[in-house]
Design an enzyme around this catalytic site. Structure first.
Site, PDB file in Angstrom:
ATOM      1  CE  LYS A 175      28.585   0.882  14.449  1.00 40.17           C
ATOM      2  NZ  LYS A 175      29.606   0.052  13.795  1.00 40.17           N
ATOM      3  CG  ASP A 202      31.840  -2.590  15.297  1.00 38.27           C
ATOM      4  OD1 ASP A 202      31.017  -3.507  15.113  1.00 38.27           O
ATOM      5  OD2 ASP A 202      31.565  -1.383  15.113  1.00 38.27           O
TER       6      ASP A 202
HETATM    7  P1  NDP Z   1      32.131   6.143   7.786  1.00 41.16           P
HETATM    8  O1  NDP Z   1      31.134   6.849   6.920  1.00 41.16           O
HETATM    9  O2  NDP Z   1      32.339   6.576   9.194  1.00 41.16           O
HETATM   10  O3  NDP Z   1      33.586   6.240   7.063  1.00 41.16           O
HETATM   11  C1  NDP Z   1      33.746   5.975   5.711  1.00 41.16           C
HETATM   12  C2  NDP Z   1      35.219   5.787   5.380  1.00 41.16           C
HETATM   13  O4  NDP Z   1      35.319   5.313   4.034  1.00 41.16           O
HETATM   14  C3  NDP Z   1      36.036   7.072   5.443  1.00 41.16           C
HETATM   15  O5  NDP Z   1      37.329   6.764   5.898  1.00 41.16           O
HETATM   16  C4  NDP Z   1      36.068   7.522   3.973  1.00 41.16           C
HETATM   17  O6  NDP Z   1      37.214   8.277   3.637  1.00 41.16           O
HETATM   18  C5  NDP Z   1      36.166   6.177   3.288  1.00 41.16           C
HETATM   19  N1  NDP Z   1      35.696   6.191   1.895  1.00 41.16           N
HETATM   20  C6  NDP Z   1      34.417   6.277   1.447  1.00 41.16           C
HETATM   21  N2  NDP Z   1      34.398   6.200   0.098  1.00 41.16           N
HETATM   22  C7  NDP Z   1      35.680   6.060  -0.300  1.00 41.16           C
HETATM   23  C8  NDP Z   1      36.310   5.929  -1.580  1.00 41.16           C
HETATM   24  N3  NDP Z   1      35.599   5.933  -2.716  1.00 41.16           N
HETATM   25  N4  NDP Z   1      37.653   5.796  -1.635  1.00 41.16           N
HETATM   26  C9  NDP Z   1      38.377   5.790  -0.489  1.00 41.16           C
HETATM   27  N5  NDP Z   1      37.851   5.903   0.756  1.00 41.16           N
HETATM   28  C10 NDP Z   1      36.515   6.048   0.845  1.00 41.16           C
HETATM   29  O7  NDP Z   1      31.742   4.615   7.682  1.00 41.16           O
HETATM   30  P2  NDP Z   1      32.147   3.456   8.733  1.00 41.16           P
HETATM   31  O8  NDP Z   1      33.577   3.615   9.037  1.00 41.16           O
HETATM   32  O9  NDP Z   1      31.198   3.419   9.863  1.00 41.16           O
HETATM   33  O10 NDP Z   1      31.865   2.129   7.887  1.00 41.16           O
HETATM   34  C11 NDP Z   1      32.762   1.715   6.848  1.00 41.16           C
HETATM   35  C12 NDP Z   1      32.278   0.397   6.293  1.00 41.16           C
HETATM   36  O11 NDP Z   1      32.472  -0.653   7.227  1.00 41.16           O
HETATM   37  C13 NDP Z   1      30.780   0.398   5.947  1.00 41.16           C
HETATM   38  O12 NDP Z   1      30.651  -0.078   4.636  1.00 41.16           O
HETATM   39  C14 NDP Z   1      30.162  -0.584   6.931  1.00 41.16           C
HETATM   40  O13 NDP Z   1      29.116  -1.297   6.333  1.00 41.16           O
HETATM   41  C15 NDP Z   1      31.333  -1.491   7.259  1.00 41.16           C
HETATM   42  N6  NDP Z   1      31.216  -2.095   8.597  1.00 41.16           N
HETATM   43  C16 NDP Z   1      31.126  -3.461   8.698  1.00 41.16           C
HETATM   44  C17 NDP Z   1      31.022  -4.069   9.925  1.00 41.16           C
HETATM   45  C18 NDP Z   1      30.933  -5.565  10.001  1.00 41.16           C
HETATM   46  O14 NDP Z   1      30.552  -6.077  11.056  1.00 41.16           O
HETATM   47  N7  NDP Z   1      31.304  -6.279   8.957  1.00 41.16           N
HETATM   48  C19 NDP Z   1      30.985  -3.297  11.182  1.00 41.16           C
HETATM   49  C20 NDP Z   1      31.118  -1.869  10.977  1.00 41.16           C
HETATM   50  C21 NDP Z   1      31.211  -1.311   9.722  1.00 41.16           C
HETATM   51  P3  NDP Z   1      37.229   9.905   3.791  1.00 41.16           P
HETATM   52  O15 NDP Z   1      37.407  10.181   5.244  1.00 41.16           O
HETATM   53  O16 NDP Z   1      38.405  10.328   2.981  1.00 41.16           O
HETATM   54  O17 NDP Z   1      35.910  10.384   3.259  1.00 41.16           O
END
Ligand code: NDP
Length: 264
Positions: free
Chosen positions: A66, A101
């Site tokens: 993105k 989004d």
């Molecule tokens: P990113 O990889 O950019 O970010 C991941 C985030 O999740 C970070 O804030 C990370 O924290 C956190 N994280 C990961 N694992 C853990 C854990 N075990 N405990 C706490 N925090 C955790 O991913 P995106 O933001 O792009 O996507 C996030 C989710 O949203 C995905 O699963 C995606 O499928 C979903 N999504 C759904 C959409 C929909 O239309 N329904 C649209 C867009 C996304 P840290 O920074 O500390 O690592």
């Protein structure tokens, strides 16, 4: 001849977007073809150029491209500028980008789930691309308070600082009451859940996980605490409808598509 669209990501084989857009096209009598493009990391621009050169009219963009798409577009909508991320690319006279989004989430919460966002206190968990994409739309919807919590607190602080009136926190320091807790982390994909206290979760009116198609530990914990819980399938369909509108100028109806996806 059908006009061609596709979703580009890595991985992308699991995507429901081709099915969703095929339903929209049928219902609105738009003659489109919609495929999948799995691009290598660092290969977004090349894959997008090739698709455009072959006559492609637009792309949906998913993880991890993105931000690449944001840099690739010649012009972007104000909401994509706020998000610094593009999930919809249109190949017209120039290459333009949008981010649907945020509006997708707000339409699901307010329209499909009947939540009154005005006056609601929101906890947004996560500071990655998904959280970044929805903050502007939540603020625009008139929420009463917005706190971003993230495992890596610095990322939460950096994200919150880009907006006025958004607080940032780690999970341990959170206190008070939030009406809606939105899980914008990818924790559920690996069977994990953010370290939110069960007392805070139990005080919410709604728990929402952007992950869809599975019962995440976060949703399970909310249900166990008696809190209504919803996955991100509605957001997926609503953001797709807004992308379809950006490309075609026609707004498809989402209710039937969402019902069918939920198998009702
Ligand atoms: P990113 O990889 O950019 O970010 C991941 C985030 O999740 C970070 O804030 C990370 O924290 C956190 N994280 C990961 N694992 C853990 C854990 N075990 N405990 C706490 N925090 C955790 O991913 P995106 O933001 O792009 O996507 C996030 C989710 O949203 C995905 O699963 C995606 O499928 C979903 N999504 C759904 C959409 C929909 O239309 N329904 C649209 C867009 C996304 P840290 O920074 O500390 O690592």
């Amino acid at each position: 001849m059908s006009e061609r669209y596709a979703v580009i990501g890595q991985p992308v084989a699991h995507s429901k977007s081709p099915w969703i857009h095929a339903q929209f096209a049928r219902a609105t009598r738009q003659d489109i073809e919609y495929g999948l493009i799995e691009a290598p990391l660092g290969g977004f621009a090349r894959a997008a150029d090739e698709f455009r050169a072959a006559g492609g009219k637009g792309l949906n963009v998913t993880l991890p491209f993105k931000e690449d798409a944001f840099r690739y577009c010649r012009s972007v909508t104000p909401r994509a500028t706020v998000a610094c991320a593009v999930n919809t690319v249109k190949f017209g006279a120039e290459v333009s980008g949008d981010n649907t989004d945020g509006i997708g989430l707000v339409r699901d919460l307010a329209g499909n789930l009947g939540i009154d966002l005005r006056g609601s206190r929101i906890l947004l968990m996560g500071a990655g691309g998904a959280a970044q994409g929805v903050l502007g739309a939540l603020l625009e919807a008139g929420v009463a308070g917005l706190t971003v919590a993230n495992r890596n607190e610095d990322k939460a602080r950096e994200l919150a600082a880009r907006f006025s009136g958004v607080a940032a926190s780690g999970y341990a320091a959170l206190e008070g009451r939030f009406d809606i807790v939105i899980n914008a982390t990818s924790a559920g994909l690996s069977g994990e859940t953010p370290a939110l206290s069960s007392a805070l979760l139990a005080r919410a009116r709604l728990a929402y996980d952007m992950v869809y198609g599975r019962e995440t530990p976060f949703l399970a914990a909310a249900r166990a605490a008696g809190v209504p819980a919803c996955d991100g399938l509605g957001m997926l369909v609503e953001q797709a409808a807004e992308s379809f509108f950006f490309w075609r100028g026609v707004r498809p109806d989402t209710a039937g598509v969402l019902r069918e996806l939920r198998g009702r």
